[in-house]
Scaffold this motif. Sequence first.
Motif, short mmCIF file in Angstrom:
data_model
loop_
_atom_site.label_atom_id
_atom_site.label_comp_id
_atom_site.label_asym_id
_atom_site.label_seq_id
_atom_site.Cartn_x
_atom_site.Cartn_y
_atom_site.Cartn_z
N GLY A 206 -39.66 63.94 35.60
CA GLY A 206 -40.53 63.78 34.45
C GLY A 206 -39.88 62.97 33.34
O GLY A 206 -38.74 62.53 33.45
N LYS A 207 -40.63 62.81 32.27
CA LYS A 207 -40.10 62.07 31.12
C LYS A 207 -39.18 62.96 30.29
O LYS A 207 -39.50 64.12 30.04
CB LYS A 207 -41.25 61.58 30.22
N VAL A 208 -38.06 62.39 29.88
CA VAL A 208 -37.12 63.13 29.04
C VAL A 208 -36.60 62.22 27.93
O VAL A 208 -36.59 61.00 28.06
CB VAL A 208 -35.90 63.67 29.84
N THR A 209 -36.20 62.86 26.87
CA THR A 209 -35.46 62.18 25.81
C THR A 209 -34.01 62.59 25.95
O THR A 209 -33.71 63.77 26.10
CB THR A 209 -35.98 62.61 24.43
N VAL A 210 -33.11 61.64 25.93
CA VAL A 210 -31.69 61.93 26.03
C VAL A 210 -31.03 61.50 24.73
O VAL A 210 -31.08 60.33 24.36
CB VAL A 210 -31.03 61.20 27.22
N ARG A 211 -30.47 62.46 24.03
CA ARG A 211 -29.80 62.14 22.78
C ARG A 211 -28.31 61.99 23.04
O ARG A 211 -27.64 62.95 23.41
CB ARG A 211 -30.06 63.21 21.74
N LEU A 212 -27.82 60.78 22.85
CA LEU A 212 -26.39 60.51 23.00
C LEU A 212 -25.76 60.62 21.62
O LEU A 212 -26.45 60.78 20.62
CB LEU A 212 -26.16 59.11 23.58
N GLU A 213 -24.45 60.51 21.59
CA GLU A 213 -23.75 60.62 20.31
C GLU A 213 -24.26 59.59 19.30
O GLU A 213 -24.39 59.87 18.13
CB GLU A 213 -22.24 60.45 20.55
N ARG A 214 -24.60 58.38 19.78
CA ARG A 214 -24.98 57.32 18.85
C ARG A 214 -26.28 56.63 19.21
O ARG A 214 -26.53 55.51 18.78
CB ARG A 214 -23.89 56.25 18.82
N GLN A 215 -27.09 57.24 20.03
CA GLN A 215 -28.25 56.53 20.57
C GLN A 215 -29.20 57.55 21.17
O GLN A 215 -28.77 58.60 21.62
CB GLN A 215 -27.72 55.59 21.67
N VAL A 216 -30.49 57.24 21.15
CA VAL A 216 -31.46 58.11 21.83
C VAL A 216 -32.16 57.28 22.89
O VAL A 216 -32.64 56.17 22.61
CB VAL A 216 -32.48 58.69 20.83
N LEU A 217 -32.20 57.79 24.11
CA LEU A 217 -32.85 57.09 25.21
C LEU A 217 -34.07 57.88 25.65
O LEU A 217 -34.08 59.10 25.58
CB LEU A 217 -31.91 56.96 26.41
N GLU A 218 -35.08 57.16 26.12
CA GLU A 218 -36.22 57.84 26.70
C GLU A 218 -36.50 57.24 28.06
O GLU A 218 -36.35 56.03 28.25
CB GLU A 218 -37.44 57.68 25.79
N GLY A 219 -36.86 58.09 29.00
CA GLY A 219 -37.14 57.56 30.33
C GLY A 219 -37.47 58.67 31.30
O GLY A 219 -37.73 59.80 30.90
N ARG A 220 -37.45 58.31 32.57
CA ARG A 220 -37.76 59.29 33.61
C ARG A 220 -36.45 59.82 34.21
O ARG A 220 -35.57 59.04 34.57
CB ARG A 220 -38.60 58.64 34.72
N PHE A 221 -36.36 61.13 34.28
CA PHE A 221 -35.20 61.79 34.89
C PHE A 221 -35.35 61.64 36.40
O PHE A 221 -35.99 62.44 37.05
CB PHE A 221 -35.19 63.26 34.46
#
Lengths: 252, 192
Positions: A206-221
């Motif tokens: 499904g779709k997830v938001t991944v919060r990194l230390e300096r960046q936010v990514l969105e995509g499919r896991f």
Amino acid sequence: MTASLRLPPGYRLLDYDELDSTNDEAKRLGADGAPAGCVVWAKSQPNGRGRRGRRWDGPPGNLYMSLLLRPAHSPAAAAQLGFVAALAVGEACAPFLPEATKPRYKWPNDVLVSGRKVSGILLESSALPDGMLDWLVVGIGINVASHPAGTEFPATSLAASGGTATVTQLLESTVARYHHWMGRWEAAGFEAIREAWLSNAIGVGGKVTVRLERQVLEGRFADLDRDGALLLETDEGNRRVLAGDVFPVAAS
Amino acid sequence: MFSGTEPWSDGVTDNEGSLTEREVQRIVGLIEALERSSFDGLEVEIDGLKLTLGRGGTAGSSAASLSPNVRLPSQSAAPPAKTAAPQAAPPTAPAKAPAAKPQGAAQPGALEVRAPLRGIFYGRADPSSPPFVTLGAKVSAISTIGLVEVMKVFNAVPAGHEGEVVEICAEDGQAVEAGQVLLRIASGKASA
């Protein structure tokens, strides 16, 4: 009485009424040369902490424990043992929960009940000059009687989820399940862990938001790879995520 | 640059034309030997592999260049679990660390502390804590100089040498490669 606790062979309980951090105590033991298998247990943890110093409230009635291990592996391989810890917690909690509320896993090692976080897991390690681990501390907190309000990711407890268990029951079964899955990992590698984790994971596909230390990514896991990294498909290409916080995006 | 994530391609590993672990180690050894030496550059040919190494800021823009028919293993092709040993720096780390900072030029004999694995480097135990080390700090071999996180496992990085911190090369929260230089220590500077 702690003397009546049943732990697998090779594990030794060190219990405290109160510690600032069971991880700090286990790390101190690790640095001092204590043997693998020490189980540090505190009945309360007034100044508990989670990832990157985030507060993890520690009132009495919940489980706060840290395992001291000395796996003959590299720090990179130790990352897979966070998944082992998640399986241990999930399987320790499952028998005490109503049938319909099976624990699920959120990458990399959160354990959720009814979509809420019931546990916190924090691993810390130190390596020797030859690149192998000196010690690994697996810190596990389980919300048994109570849970914090107003957390970034919603929390719950076993009690609030209709579960009934004592802290000592959970301590015993968490160590037992950890021992089981650690043995599987040693014998069969990460694949066995990966399969068990994936069969009860949330967000995969499904779709997830991944919060990194300096960046936010969105995509499919897309998948969990053979090392435990999260494979994320984004509009800008595929990414292999090694660290970050994952938030499933509700289908709209 | 590695940013905590890296590209992947369905787990397909393409090793054709890339270097073996042993070749990589030889190259890393040469780079380290060059850094310790007083020479500006080095050109060698081993088994058909032609390698030109130079100190940052001298030979063009790149610290290392390879003959065109040989390429370094791409990031997606490198199995990350195998990049454990701190000495076995992947070629991408030294090769991609170009003239941004003069490599060791300012501190002849400085000892390097390298990341033991790929992950996120933290110079502080948590955001509200003071840094593990600052410039000029005296460290012992077992002093923790930082943490590298991968999948919520926080690995303490020991200094590995006794001496004084003379350069900090990685920032708090920065993604680092296995083998990347995190800081430099001058040994025996305690009396200076």
